[in-house]
Structures are given as C-alpha cells and as structure tokens.
Design a protein around this motif. Structure first.
Motif, PDB file in Angstrom:
ATOM      1  N   SER A  65     -37.684   0.124   0.128  1.00 41.57           N
ATOM      2  CA  SER A  65     -38.160   1.505   0.027  1.00 41.57           C
ATOM      3  C   SER A  65     -38.521   2.052   1.407  1.00 41.57           C
ATOM      4  O   SER A  65     -38.193   3.197   1.742  1.00 41.57           O
ATOM      5  N   ASP A  69     -36.924   5.069   3.634  1.00 44.23           N
ATOM      6  CA  ASP A  69     -37.745   6.140   4.227  1.00 44.23           C
ATOM      7  C   ASP A  69     -37.248   6.480   5.627  1.00 44.23           C
ATOM      8  O   ASP A  69     -37.087   7.658   5.977  1.00 44.23           O
ATOM      9  N   LYS A  72     -34.017   8.461   5.534  1.00 50.04           N
ATOM     10  CA  LYS A  72     -34.227   9.859   5.143  1.00 50.04           C
ATOM     11  C   LYS A  72     -34.833  10.662   6.298  1.00 50.04           C
ATOM     12  O   LYS A  72     -34.457  11.814   6.537  1.00 50.04           O
ATOM     13  N   MET A  73     -35.773  10.055   6.999  1.00 47.84           N
ATOM     14  CA  MET A  73     -36.387  10.742   8.134  1.00 47.84           C
ATOM     15  C   MET A  73     -35.358  11.017   9.219  1.00 47.84           C
ATOM     16  O   MET A  73     -35.326  12.115   9.800  1.00 47.84           O
ATOM     17  N   LEU A  91     -43.696  13.932   8.801  1.00 48.34           N
ATOM     18  CA  LEU A  91     -42.865  13.564   7.654  1.00 48.34           C
ATOM     19  C   LEU A  91     -43.541  12.433   6.901  1.00 48.34           C
ATOM     20  O   LEU A  91     -43.994  11.454   7.508  1.00 48.34           O
ATOM     21  N   SER A  93     -42.931   9.872   3.507  1.00 43.40           N
ATOM     22  CA  SER A  93     -41.881   9.439   2.586  1.00 43.40           C
ATOM     23  C   SER A  93     -42.272   8.157   1.865  1.00 43.40           C
ATOM     24  O   SER A  93     -42.823   7.234   2.479  1.00 43.40           O
ATOM     25  N   CYS A  94     -42.003   8.143   0.563  1.00 41.91           N
ATOM     26  CA  CYS A  94     -42.068   6.929  -0.245  1.00 41.91           C
ATOM     27  C   CYS A  94     -40.868   6.987  -1.183  1.00 41.91           C
ATOM     28  O   CYS A  94     -40.921   7.615  -2.240  1.00 41.91           O
ATOM     29  N   SER A  95     -39.771   6.375  -0.768  1.00 45.57           N
ATOM     30  CA  SER A  95     -38.508   6.501  -1.501  1.00 45.57           C
ATOM     31  C   SER A  95     -38.612   5.954  -2.914  1.00 45.57           C
ATOM     32  O   SER A  95     -38.007   6.492  -3.845  1.00 45.57           O
ATOM     33  N   ASP A  98     -39.798   8.585  -4.960  1.00 39.54           N
ATOM     34  CA  ASP A  98     -39.025   9.811  -4.779  1.00 39.54           C
ATOM     35  C   ASP A  98     -39.869  10.922  -4.140  1.00 39.54           C
ATOM     36  O   ASP A  98     -39.821  12.081  -4.542  1.00 39.54           O
ATOM     37  N   THR A  99     -40.635  10.532  -3.134  1.00 41.76           N
ATOM     38  CA  THR A  99     -41.499  11.476  -2.418  1.00 41.76           C
ATOM     39  C   THR A  99     -41.019  11.625  -0.981  1.00 41.76           C
ATOM     40  O   THR A  99     -40.863  10.633  -0.263  1.00 41.76           O
ATOM     41  N   PHE A 100     -40.781  12.864  -0.588  1.00 44.36           N
ATOM     42  CA  PHE A 100     -40.434  13.165   0.809  1.00 44.36           C
ATOM     43  C   PHE A 100     -40.994  14.549   1.126  1.00 44.36           C
ATOM     44  O   PHE A 100     -40.544  15.549   0.563  1.00 44.36           O
TER      45      PHE A 100
END
Length: 406
Positions: A65, A69, A72-73, A91, A93-95, A98-100
């Motif tokens: 996860s 992250d 995604k960043m 930024l 994120s916690c993939s 599903d948090t970004f």
C-alpha cells in the motif's frame, strides 16, 4: 481540488489501521520548478523511504500500500497542472483505504516524506495559524483596492476611485477561524467649491504643488478609513501595501496605530493592472523575504540565550528538551540531516536504538530531522527553518529556544 476544510475532514475521519499513511510536504518555489527539480527531490525521498520500510517488518499488504502511495504521488507531481497557483504542496495517501488528498500550500517548512499510522497534518495547521488573515492595500494617485487573503484564498473586498467607493465583494475564507468580509465603503468628501473667503487655486507652481500634496494626503486619509472599516468587519493580522508611488511610505503618517503595528511592508504593484494571482504572489514573497530577514535575529538570540540556560543547540540536547515539552521555538538548518531511529509506538525520534516503552523496537531512519520537526509541532512549538547558509554554520544543525530555564 477540495478546499482545506473538506480535505482535512476526509483525512481525519478515516480509520487507517492496520495500514499506514504517506504524508508528503514539497516546496514549489519558482527555482524548484526549473527542470522539475521538485520531482527529482521527491524521487530521492521516496527511494530513502523504501529503504526505511525494509527495517519496519511490515505485512506485505501494508508494505504494498505504501509503495502504491509513492507511485500515485509521483504521477500527481508529474502533471504541472496539478501544481498551479501554489508555492508548496501536501499530499496524503493510503492506497489500501483508497485515500488520496492533495492540499495546496502557500509555503512549506522543508521537503519531507513520512510514513505513519495517521496523516501528519500539523504543519498545515501551523502554517494556517502563522499566516493568519492578510490585508493587502493597493493605491496609486486616484485608485484604491483592498484584498483579504488567507491560507488558500484571496478575495477583493473593495475597489474605488477617489472620492467615492464604487463596489465591494464578499470574501469567502478558507481558514477554519476566518469569517467572510463584506460591506460597502462610503465616504463624504469636502465640497469642491471653495468658501467665499478662500483663495482659489491658481496656475502658479506653488499652488499646483500644494494641490498635489492636498490630494495625496486626502487619498491617504481615505485609505486609512477604508482599512479601519475593513478591520472592523474582519480582524486581519497583517497588512501589506502595494504601490508604485515613490512617496508611498508617507502613508504611515496617516495610518491608525494598530495598522502601523501590523504593517509588514511594501510591494511594487499597480492597482489598475494587478490581479488576485499577482497580489497573492507578491504578498507571499514579501512575507518570505521578511522571514529570511528575521533569521539572523533568531540565530543570534539562540547563541545569546544558550549561555543563560534558556536555549540549547545540537540534536541530542534538542531532543532531550523536546521529550520534556520544553521547546518554545525549534530552529532547523535547511540542509541539516542526521541518521537515527524512530519508535513506532511512542512516536518519538531517538539517536540510539532504545525506546522508552518496554518491548518497543525502533527502526533506523536516514534522517530523523523530519520526525523531530513533527514532534515539535505536536508540542505546539514554533518551527523556524534557517535558509541562509552563512547562518546555518553558526549553530549545530538544530537549536531550541526553551520555555523554562535549565
């Protein structure tokens, strides 16, 4: 992009355990954007964090996860459109959840990438508090405009030509404690017709110059009245004045004492040409430069108070005082780094592989200065980053002004 209140609401309502949250703070000044220098900085930080993850004995799902992250960043930062209109970015994120959440910032303390059980948002709260509400007055010979700005927004409150205010706008604030400012300024001007016993203005150079002086002082007085009217509606914390007039500093003779006390300085802006974007950038740049000017005073104060038991320098001594909650102001040299360890349960950085809780096992980190900053923010200390290289050499990487004498 969500506003600050919505973004923080999303971040703080989620329960992330047993997963971790990646928190990134990245500076985006013009020099950082050249050849996407900021992207290289992020990749280097991500590489270092991947090495740290190997020592944390994480479950595969948690580890994967975090790696997602970072991907995604990197994708977000690769698109310049995502970084418009800000001088820093945060930024979170916690993939696995599903948090970004991206949050645009007026500035950051320094570039930091951390992985923790919860989103590290204390720096955002600290910046919001430091920045406060800023009033920006633009003025030339006839034109006066007034703006209010805060952490994320700027709005024009008044725009008028002397002698009458013509319009006003509602200001929608972004800070949690900010209120909207609205209202219409109306001013009664002296009659343009002279009294019977007054001498009319002539063509002579003396009278011409006196008329110019009269118009200047009248306009400065009106500007002061406009500022006080705005302050009654929204208690702004700082004042910036923008003008291209060579005599603009004479306005200080007409400002209320409260306005003089919160006056930060001047920027070169033409009221007729300025946009909200240029006004915000100019004000933030002035605040940044003023902060740099205060660096020497802070470092000298650190060295002076160290001999009186009211300050310490060096990472080990600073950490010792942080553990006791005795740090009022933390000074950090921008380029200073130091390896160490982090205790995941007690959430404190340490220099040696020993944690205060029985059975707690620390993991090594390449740079514990980021965690030191986070601990200081958690204790409501003020964080000051020393950027000037000559001043960085005057103390041992980090220093602290203390709350009580040791």
């Amino acid at each position: 992009m969500r506003n600050l209140k919505e973004a923080l609401g999303i971040l703080l309502k989620e329960q992330y355990a047993p997963y971790l949250v990646s928190s990134l703070y990245l500076r985006l000044f013009p020099e950082d954007r050249v050849n996407k220098k900021y992207l290289t900085i992020f990749k280097d930080m991500a590489k270092a964090q991947k090495e740290n993850l190997k020592h944390r004995k994480l479950d595969k799902e948690v580890h994967d996860s975090v790696l997602e992250d970072f991907e995604k960043m990197g994708e977000f930062l690769s698109n310049p459109e995502n970084l418009e209109g800000c001088r820093g970015i945060a930024l979170f994120s916690c993939s696995a959840k599903d948090t970004f959440v991206p949050i645009k910032l007026p500035y950051t303390y320094r570039n930091r990438l951390m992985v923790a059980p919860d989103p590290l948002v204390r720096e955002i709260a600290a910046i919001d508090e430091e920045l406060g509400i800023i009033g920006v007055l633009l003025i030339d010979r006839k034109h006066v405009r007034f703006f209010l700005m805060d952490f994320e927004n700027i709005g024009e409150v008044a725009d008028f030509l002397e002698p009458l205010a013509t319009r006003a706008h509602k200001f929608h604030s972004g800070g949690a404690s900010l209120k909207g400012a609205e209202g219409t300024f109306t001013y009664s001007m002296p009659s343009r017709v002279a009294a019977p016993n007054m001498v009319q203005h002539g063509i002579g150079e003396y009278r011409f110059n006196m008329r110019i002086q009269e118009e200047k002082y009248r306009l400065f007085k009106i500007a002061n009245d406009a500022l006080m009217e705005a302050w009654k509606k929204t208690k702004f914390d700082k004042l910036v004045i923008g003008s291209e007039r060579e005599d603009i500093r004479e306005i200080e003779d007409h400002l209320h004492s409260y306005l003089l006390n919160i006056l930060v300085g001047y920027v070169g802006l033409n009221p007729s040409e300025a946009t909200e974007h240029t006004v915000r950038n100019a004000a933030l740049e002035l605040l940044w430069q003023k902060d740099r000017e205060q660096e020497e005073e802070l470092v000298n104060k650190l060295l002076e108070l160290k001999g009186k038991g009211l300050a310490v320098e060096g990472l080990s001594k600073v950490l010792e005082q942080l553990y006791m909650g005795n740090v009022k102001t933390l000074l950090v040299a921008e380029n200073f780094e130091s390896s160490g360890y982090f205790c995941p349960n007690s959430h404190i950085p340490v220099l040696n592989p020993e944690c205060p809780l029985l059975g707690e096992e620390p993991y090594p980190v390449e740079d514990i200065v980021d965690e030191t900053i986070e601990l200081a923010l958690d204790e409501r200390a003020v964080v000051e980053i020393i950027v000037r290289e000559d001043l960085q050499k005057k103390f041992d990487g980090v220093g602290a002004l203390l709350r009580w004498k040791i």
